[in-house]
Design an enzyme around this catalytic site. Structure first.
Site, PDB file in Angstrom:
ATOM      1  N   HIS A  88       4.800   0.029   0.095  1.00 55.18           N
ATOM      2  CA  HIS A  88       5.660  -0.809   1.269  1.00 55.18           C
ATOM      3  C   HIS A  88       4.498  -1.806   1.621  1.00 55.18           C
ATOM      4  O   HIS A  88       3.512  -1.730   1.654  1.00 55.18           O
ATOM      5  CB  HIS A  88       5.998   0.312   2.416  1.00 55.18           C
ATOM      6  CG  HIS A  88       4.963   0.926   3.338  1.00 55.18           C
ATOM      7  ND1 HIS A  88       4.300   2.182   2.541  1.00 55.18           N
ATOM      8  CD2 HIS A  88       4.593   0.865   4.249  1.00 55.18           C
ATOM      9  CE1 HIS A  88       3.651   2.464   3.370  1.00 55.18           C
ATOM     10  NE2 HIS A  88       3.533   1.729   4.523  1.00 55.18           N
ATOM     11  N   HIS A  92       0.925  -1.090   0.004  1.00 54.81           N
ATOM     12  CA  HIS A  92       0.093  -0.065   0.068  1.00 54.81           C
ATOM     13  C   HIS A  92       0.822   1.379   0.056  1.00 54.81           C
ATOM     14  O   HIS A  92       1.923   1.291   0.251  1.00 54.81           O
ATOM     15  CB  HIS A  92      -1.012   0.016   1.246  1.00 54.81           C
ATOM     16  CG  HIS A  92      -0.219   0.261   2.631  1.00 54.81           C
ATOM     17  ND1 HIS A  92       0.582  -0.926   3.072  1.00 54.81           N
ATOM     18  CD2 HIS A  92      -0.131   1.328   3.509  1.00 54.81           C
ATOM     19  CE1 HIS A  92       1.076  -0.479   4.327  1.00 54.81           C
ATOM     20  NE2 HIS A  92       0.737   0.782   4.582  1.00 54.81           N
ATOM     21  N   ASP A 130       0.587   4.891   2.026  1.00 50.15           N
ATOM     22  CA  ASP A 130      -0.244   5.250   3.079  1.00 50.15           C
ATOM     23  C   ASP A 130      -1.598   5.950   2.958  1.00 50.15           C
ATOM     24  O   ASP A 130      -1.273   7.228   2.113  1.00 50.15           O
ATOM     25  CB  ASP A 130       0.425   6.031   4.379  1.00 50.15           C
ATOM     26  CG  ASP A 130       1.487   4.997   4.900  1.00 50.15           C
ATOM     27  OD1 ASP A 130       1.114   3.826   5.200  1.00 50.15           O
ATOM     28  OD2 ASP A 130       2.476   5.335   5.207  1.00 50.15           O
ATOM     29  N   ARG A 181       4.454   6.541  14.415  1.00 54.55           N
ATOM     30  CA  ARG A 181       4.641   7.136  12.966  1.00 54.55           C
ATOM     31  C   ARG A 181       4.258   8.481  13.058  1.00 54.55           C
ATOM     32  O   ARG A 181       3.045   8.931  13.139  1.00 54.55           O
ATOM     33  CB  ARG A 181       3.763   6.225  11.730  1.00 54.55           C
ATOM     34  CG  ARG A 181       4.165   6.478  10.491  1.00 54.55           C
ATOM     35  CD  ARG A 181       3.336   5.787   9.498  1.00 54.55           C
ATOM     36  NE  ARG A 181       2.166   6.368   9.040  1.00 54.55           N
ATOM     37  CZ  ARG A 181       1.044   5.845   8.413  1.00 54.55           C
ATOM     38  NH1 ARG A 181       1.277   4.615   8.163  1.00 54.55           N
ATOM     39  NH2 ARG A 181       0.038   6.288   8.355  1.00 54.55           N
TER      40      ARG A 181
HETATM   41  C1  SIN Z   1       2.798   1.099   8.067  1.00 60.66           C
HETATM   42  O1  SIN Z   1       3.003   2.338   8.056  1.00 60.66           O
HETATM   43  O2  SIN Z   1       2.271   0.726   6.830  1.00 60.66           O
HETATM   44  C2  SIN Z   1       3.489   0.156   8.896  1.00 60.66           C
HETATM   45  C3  SIN Z   1       4.920  -0.204   8.363  1.00 60.66           C
HETATM   46  C4  SIN Z   1       5.671  -0.847   9.185  1.00 60.66           C
HETATM   47  O3  SIN Z   1       5.207  -1.380  10.580  1.00 60.66           O
HETATM   48  O4  SIN Z   1       6.821  -1.240   9.055  1.00 60.66           O
END
Ligand code: SIN
Length: 294
Positions: A270, A121, A123, A285
């Site tokens: 990612h 995805h 974000d 985050r």
């Molecule tokens: C995310 O922000 O999608 C999670 C990424 C992660 O936990 O490595």
């Protein structure tokens, strides 16, 4: 200035961007792969200088995702670092640290029904103005596992055939947060909203900083391509998802406690590995607001 190297590999034409820019003077930049990702050294993100910030902006544009090791930031310093790139984004569903709505909690442990970001995805691409970038600061790591994989969507676009590029030109796709978010954070005590964001975005977007074209559909949020038959949309999306997941476009980051990854959602997808159960991984985050994709 950049030189392009074309090579045939496994079907698609891969175009490596060999950056021939000026050397970095205030940070070190070590590539993870020729295609995507660089580890940045020589900077304390709690106190970056203006020149280091300029070079970090440049490194993000050149490498799409950048990594920092051994950083020790307070919550405020993490937020301040994010603000250097723009106003901060509020997640439509995920839990956050008490008193800090912009500081999303990313964690999984033995009691978790799921972990964040397990599928490919970009974000919150369901937002009208999806985030520019995300800065994940992992503070606690499992003994092994919990890596994150990143894929370069410029490279995925470049490797499409000219006929496919022409076909995709001007198409828009629907991105929807509903399936992703409804009920997802109930284990954190988060109540569902009445509705979740949905938006139409171009299938191929142009990055506002680099001017390069990037594929902008992802399995997590994209539901269908508009103005073509539903079965055609399914077929095209299935092809694009398989194409973008080619390991040639990727790098894989092995976390340690106090590492930071900063990815540009406009040109990167990612996927996080939840392969560490029953161990715990914990981080925050900070997400930077973006603009409407064009
Ligand atoms: C995310 O922000 O999608 C999670 C990424 C992660 O936990 O490595």
């Amino acid at each position: 200035m950049s030189d392009s190297i074309h090579m045939r590999h496994n079907g698609p034409r891969i175009r490596l961007q060999e950056q021939a820019g000026a050397p970095y003077e205030t940070i070190t930049v070590d590539r993870l792969t020729p295609m995507i990702g660089a580890e940045i050294g020589g900077v304390d993100l709690a106190r970056p200088t203006n020149r280091q910030m300029d070079e970090i902006h440049r490194a993000l544009a050149e490498h799409c995702v950048i990594f920092f090791r051994d950083q020790h930031l307070t919550q405020e310093q993490h937020l301040d670092f994010g603000r250097q790139f723009g106003p901060l984004h509020l997640h439509p569903a995920a839990p956050h640290e008490p008193g800090h709505p912009e500081l999303m909690i990313i964690t999984a442990d033995k009691d978790s029904p799921r972990a964040n970001g397990e599928g490919w995805h970009s974000d919150v691409s369901c937002d009208e103005e999806p985030p520019l970038g995300s800065i994940l600061y992992v503070k606690e790591c499992p003994p092994a596992g919990g890596d994150t994989i990143f894929a370069n969507m410029y490279a995925a676009y470049d490797a499409l055939s000219d006929r496919m590029k022409t076909y995709l030109e001007g198409l828009r796709a629907l991105h929807d947060g509903e399936d992703n978010y409804r009920g997802t954070y109930a284990n954190f005590g988060v109540q569902d909203r009445k509705t979740y964001p949905r938006a139409l975005h171009p299938v191929v977007r142009t990055h506002p900083v680099t001017g390069r074209k990037a594929l902008f559909v992802n399995k997590g949020f994209t539901r269908r391509i508009m103005d073509i038959p539903a079965d055609e949309s399914l077929g095209i999306l299935a092809y694009l998802y398989e194409h973008m997941a080619n390991p040639l476009f990727q790098c894989r980051f092995r976390w340690q406690a106090n590492s930071i990854a900063f990815w540009d959602n406009r040109c990167v997808q990612h996927r996080a590995m939840w392969d560490y159960w029953p161990h715990r991984r914990y981080g925050n985050r900070v997400t930077v607001k973006g603009e409407r994709p064009v």
